[in-house]
Design a protein around this motif. Structure first.
Motif, PDB file in Angstrom:
ATOM      1  N   ASP A   1       0.679  -1.439  -0.061  1.00 57.03           N
ATOM      2  CA  ASP A   1       0.100  -0.038  -0.114  1.00 57.03           C
ATOM      3  C   ASP A   1       0.853   1.023  -0.033  1.00 57.03           C
ATOM      4  O   ASP A   1       0.690   2.115   0.718  1.00 57.03           O
ATOM      5  N   PHE A   2       1.930   1.326  -0.853  1.00 63.38           N
ATOM      6  CA  PHE A   2       2.703   2.493  -1.040  1.00 63.38           C
ATOM      7  C   PHE A   2       2.594   2.826  -2.427  1.00 63.38           C
ATOM      8  O   PHE A   2       3.248   1.914  -3.348  1.00 63.38           O
ATOM      9  N   THR A   3       2.455   4.020  -2.856  1.00 62.70           N
ATOM     10  CA  THR A   3       2.387   4.422  -4.263  1.00 62.70           C
ATOM     11  C   THR A   3       3.268   5.709  -4.373  1.00 62.70           C
ATOM     12  O   THR A   3       2.786   6.683  -4.425  1.00 62.70           O
ATOM     13  N   PRO A   4       4.510   5.578  -4.602  1.00 65.16           N
ATOM     14  CA  PRO A   4       5.316   6.598  -4.751  1.00 65.16           C
ATOM     15  C   PRO A   4       5.368   7.210  -6.195  1.00 65.16           C
ATOM     16  O   PRO A   4       4.922   6.505  -7.052  1.00 65.16           O
ATOM     17  N   SER A   5       5.576   8.516  -6.555  1.00 70.76           N
ATOM     18  CA  SER A   5       5.391   8.988  -7.623  1.00 70.76           C
ATOM     19  C   SER A   5       6.523   8.339  -8.437  1.00 70.76           C
ATOM     20  O   SER A   5       7.456   7.948  -7.906  1.00 70.76           O
ATOM     21  N   LEU A   6       6.219   8.447 -10.011  1.00 68.95           N
ATOM     22  CA  LEU A   6       7.168   7.864 -10.887  1.00 68.95           C
ATOM     23  C   LEU A   6       8.540   8.850 -10.961  1.00 68.95           C
ATOM     24  O   LEU A   6       9.610   8.233 -10.639  1.00 68.95           O
TER      25      LEU A   6
END
Length: 63
Positions: A14-19
């Motif tokens: 559940d971790f969504t870093p930016s590209l």
């Protein structure tokens, strides 16, 4: 781990870093990260925060 694989694996914790942040981490550019984000990154990489690279000053700035 390639950046796109890191992005995919990050979703499992559940971790969504930016590209852009992933690209910066991959290239070695300095980035800021919250401690809970570091914990999630370590869960994906199966490491501890202590295993992550430490910032180093360029030779011309070292005392």
């Amino acid at each position: 781990m390639a950046p796109h694989r890191l992005m995919e694996a990050s979703k499992t914790v559940d971790f969504t870093p930016s590209l852009g942040k992933v690209a910066a981490m991959w290239s070695g550019a300095p980035v800021t990260a919250r401690l809970d984000d570091l914990d999630k990154i370590c869960a994906v990489l199966n490491c501890t925060v202590g295993d992550l690279p430490q910032a180093e000053l360029p030779a011309e700035h070292a005392d």
